[in-house]
Design a protein around this motif. Sequence first.
Motif, mmCIF file in Angstrom:
data_model
loop_
_atom_site.group_PDB
_atom_site.id
_atom_site.type_symbol
_atom_site.label_atom_id
_atom_site.label_comp_id
_atom_site.label_asym_id
_atom_site.label_seq_id
_atom_site.Cartn_x
_atom_site.Cartn_y
_atom_site.Cartn_z
ATOM 1 N N GLY A 16 52.469 29.596 43.940
ATOM 2 C CA GLY A 16 52.755 28.170 43.884
ATOM 3 C C GLY A 16 52.312 27.539 42.588
ATOM 4 O O GLY A 16 52.430 26.328 42.402
ATOM 5 N N LYS A 17 51.812 28.352 41.674
ATOM 6 C CA LYS A 17 51.338 27.864 40.378
ATOM 7 C C LYS A 17 51.224 29.054 39.430
ATOM 8 O O LYS A 17 51.462 30.206 39.822
ATOM 9 C CB LYS A 17 49.965 27.190 40.512
ATOM 10 N N ILE A 18 50.867 28.782 38.174
ATOM 11 C CA ILE A 18 50.586 29.858 37.230
ATOM 12 C C ILE A 18 49.151 30.314 37.471
ATOM 13 O O ILE A 18 48.201 29.581 37.225
ATOM 14 C CB ILE A 18 50.754 29.393 35.769
ATOM 15 N N ASN A 19 48.994 31.512 37.974
ATOM 16 C CA ASN A 19 47.685 32.044 38.327
ATOM 17 C C ASN A 19 47.255 33.057 37.270
ATOM 18 O O ASN A 19 47.469 34.256 37.408
ATOM 19 C CB ASN A 19 47.748 32.699 39.708
ATOM 20 N N PHE A 20 46.689 32.545 36.174
ATOM 21 C CA PHE A 20 46.328 33.402 35.064
ATOM 22 C C PHE A 20 45.281 34.436 35.465
ATOM 23 O O PHE A 20 44.348 34.146 36.213
ATOM 24 C CB PHE A 20 45.766 32.572 33.908
ATOM 25 N N GLY A 21 45.430 35.628 34.912
ATOM 26 C CA GLY A 21 44.404 36.639 35.101
ATOM 27 C C GLY A 21 43.281 36.433 34.100
ATOM 28 O O GLY A 21 43.524 36.132 32.936
ATOM 29 N N ARG A 22 42.051 36.604 34.550
ATOM 30 C CA ARG A 22 40.884 36.339 33.698
ATOM 31 C C ARG A 22 40.028 37.582 33.548
ATOM 32 O O ARG A 22 39.758 38.290 34.511
ATOM 33 C CB ARG A 22 40.041 35.206 34.302
ATOM 34 N N LEU A 23 39.577 37.826 32.291
ATOM 35 C CA LEU A 23 38.633 38.906 32.027
ATOM 36 C C LEU A 23 37.213 38.505 32.394
ATOM 37 O O LEU A 23 36.434 39.323 32.872
ATOM 38 C CB LEU A 23 38.675 39.270 30.544
ATOM 39 N N GLY A 24 36.876 37.254 32.141
ATOM 40 C CA GLY A 24 35.522 36.782 32.430
ATOM 41 C C GLY A 24 34.545 37.089 31.323
ATOM 42 O O GLY A 24 33.377 37.431 31.585
ATOM 43 N N ILE A 25 35.001 36.969 30.078
ATOM 44 C CA ILE A 25 34.123 37.214 28.936
ATOM 45 C C ILE A 25 34.326 36.134 27.889
ATOM 46 O O ILE A 25 35.339 35.434 27.897
ATOM 47 C CB ILE A 25 34.383 38.592 28.283
ATOM 48 N N SER A 26 33.370 36.014 26.996
ATOM 49 C CA SER A 26 33.556 35.218 25.780
ATOM 50 C C SER A 26 33.423 36.172 24.595
ATOM 51 O O SER A 26 32.603 37.100 24.619
ATOM 52 C CB SER A 26 32.531 34.082 25.682
ATOM 53 N N LEU A 49 46.523 37.751 27.167
ATOM 54 C CA LEU A 49 46.086 37.471 28.533
ATOM 55 C C LEU A 49 46.978 36.472 29.260
ATOM 56 O O LEU A 49 47.088 36.522 30.488
ATOM 57 C CB LEU A 49 44.638 36.956 28.520
ATOM 58 N N ILE A 50 47.628 35.561 28.530
ATOM 59 C CA ILE A 50 48.480 34.585 29.215
ATOM 60 C C ILE A 50 49.711 35.244 29.831
ATOM 61 O O ILE A 50 50.390 34.645 30.660
ATOM 62 C CB ILE A 50 48.933 33.442 28.276
ATOM 63 N N ASN A 51 49.973 36.487 29.454
ATOM 64 C CA ASN A 51 51.094 37.208 30.036
ATOM 65 C C ASN A 51 50.713 37.959 31.315
ATOM 66 O O ASN A 51 51.554 38.628 31.910
ATOM 67 C CB ASN A 51 51.665 38.203 29.016
ATOM 68 N N TYR A 52 49.449 37.835 31.703
ATOM 69 C CA TYR A 52 48.964 38.550 32.878
ATOM 70 C C TYR A 52 48.525 37.583 33.964
ATOM 71 O O TYR A 52 47.906 36.553 33.685
ATOM 72 C CB TYR A 52 47.794 39.457 32.498
ATOM 73 N N SER A 53 48.815 37.931 35.198
ATOM 74 C CA SER A 53 48.406 37.139 36.349
ATOM 75 C C SER A 53 47.222 37.808 37.040
ATOM 76 O O SER A 53 46.865 38.955 36.736
ATOM 77 C CB SER A 53 49.563 36.992 37.337
ATOM 78 N N ALA A 54 46.618 37.085 37.980
ATOM 79 C CA ALA A 54 45.554 37.671 38.789
ATOM 80 C C ALA A 54 46.100 38.891 39.521
ATOM 81 O O ALA A 54 47.257 38.906 39.941
ATOM 82 C CB ALA A 54 45.046 36.645 39.785
#
Length: 503
Positions: A294-304, A365-370
Motif C-alpha cells: 500500500g506504499k513504497i516500503n524501502f528496504g533498509r540496511l540499518g547503517i550509517s 538501495l531505493i531499488n530494493y524493498s523490505a
Amino acid sequence: MKKIASFIKFLFLISVVSIGIFFSKSVFCSDKNEVKNNSQHKDYNLSPVIKKILPSVVRVITDFSNFYHGYCYDSSYQHKTDILSSSCTRFSKYNDHILKNLMSIKKVNPTIITNAQSSKLGSGIIIDSEKSYVITNYHVISHASKIVVSLTDGKEYEAKIIGKNRKFDLALLQLINAKDLPSIKISSSDNLNVGDPVFAIGSPYNLKNSVTLGIISYLERIVNSRSIFDNFIQTDAAINHGNSGGPLFNIKGELIGINTSMISSSVESGNIGLGFSIPSNSVIRFVKNILKYGKINFGRLGISVSTLSKSSIDELKLPLKKSAVVVNFVNKNSAAEISGIKVGDIIVSADNKDIEDSYSLRRILINYSADDTLALKIFRDDSYYDISLELKSYNPDSVYSGSLHYKLQGAVVSTYNREKLLKDIENKKIEKFYLPDVEGVRINRLLEKSFIKRAGLLKNDIIVEANMKPVKDIKTLKEALSTNENIIVLKIIRYNKLLFKII
C-alpha cells in the motif's frame, strides 16, 4: 607466330576484363537491392506498432478546488496583529478569526470567499487490462478532487487512486467500471543503451495521441544532485506540457519509461531536446510495492556510512583501486547487524555495482524493498567477503507532518513515547503537564509562520484522535487523515487538557 601469340594474349586480357566487369555489376546490383530491401525493413516502419499500442495510451484530467479569502494588506502599517510579510496574499477560509483581526485595523480589502476550480492535464498508460490499472505521474493527480481518464476511442472513466509517491513522482490509478481494456508489454530498462531509438506518445498541450521520435541520449541521468531518486532516461524525443505521465516506448512498442519532466528556458517554453523518463524497472517496483504494502516500503540496511576517498585509501595503503564507503555505525537488530556487518567494514560493491560514495549506495538501495535480498562485497582485515542479506522495512521515529496531510504542513511529528521522554526530564512538574499516560502523535517542532501553527497547534501537543478515529502512532494518524481531503478534526491534549481543533 609472334603475331598469333600477341593476338591470343589480347583476347585473354579482353576476356578477363569482361568477366570482371560482369561480376562487379552483379555485386553492385546485389548490394543495391540489399540496401533497397533494408530501407524497407519492417522494423523501421512504426505505423503498425503505433496503431497497435495507441489504444493503451490515455489522457488524465484532474479537477481540484482552492477555497480562499482574497485580500490585500498594506504592509507599511505595522501592528502587533500583522502576520503577513507580503503586500498581497491569500488565506484559508478556516482562519476567519485572523481575517477579522486584520479587517479591524482597516488596512485589508477583503473579497468574497472563492471556490476556484482548477484542472490539470496529463497522460498515462494502461498496464493491466483485467484490473484496469493506469500509471501516471504523481504531480498530475496531486490534490485532485476528481480524476477522469479519457481513452483514445473517446470513452471516459472516473478513476480512483490505488497508490502514489511524491518522491518517485508516480501514481497508480484504477478505472471504475471499465472492462476489456487494452494494455502493453513492459520491457526491462536494464537492456537499454545510449543511441537506441525510442518514441513517446501523449497529449502535449491537449493535442491527444501525439507521437514524437528520438533516441536515448543518456542513462541514469541525475537532474537534481540532492535527490537520490533521480535515475532518469534522457531522450531527445519531444516531451512537452501534457506529456507528463505518458509512456516512452522502444522500437518494438514495449514500455521502457514514464515521461516525467523536461528542461526548457522558461515555464512557457516547450521542449529543447531534453526530456526525462522514469525507467520501467522503477515503475515495476513501484507497482509491486503499492499492491503488496500500500506504499513504497524501502528496504533498509540499518547503517550509517561515510565516503572513503581514493586519496585516503592511498594514504592508508589499502589494496583498493577505487573510492568506497566505510561503516560508521550499525543499528541494533538491523539487517546489517544480523548479517554480521561491523563498524569499520569497507563496502566496495552492492548489487555487483561499485560503491564509490554514500550517495551511490543510497541510489542502489531505493531499488530494493523490505524482504529483498541484497548482495554486498566488503573489505575487512585485508580480505574480501561476500555477504547476502535480507533488508528490513523502515519505521521512522519522526516524519514531516505535511507528508501525512497537506493541511498539516510545517511541523515534525513522532509517535508519542512517554518512557523515552521521561529519561530527558527531571522536573516532575513538567512531567505532569507534558507527559500524560496516553497513546498518540506528538508535535516535536514547528515553523513559526507555518500553516499548522496558524491553525492553532503548538509544540508538545499530542494528537490522540483524528476525524473521530483514535490515533496510536504515525500510521494510524495517516489512515485517519486520509478519510477526509478538505477538513481535519483533531482531538489533542495540551497541558493535560483535552482540546478540539478543526482545520
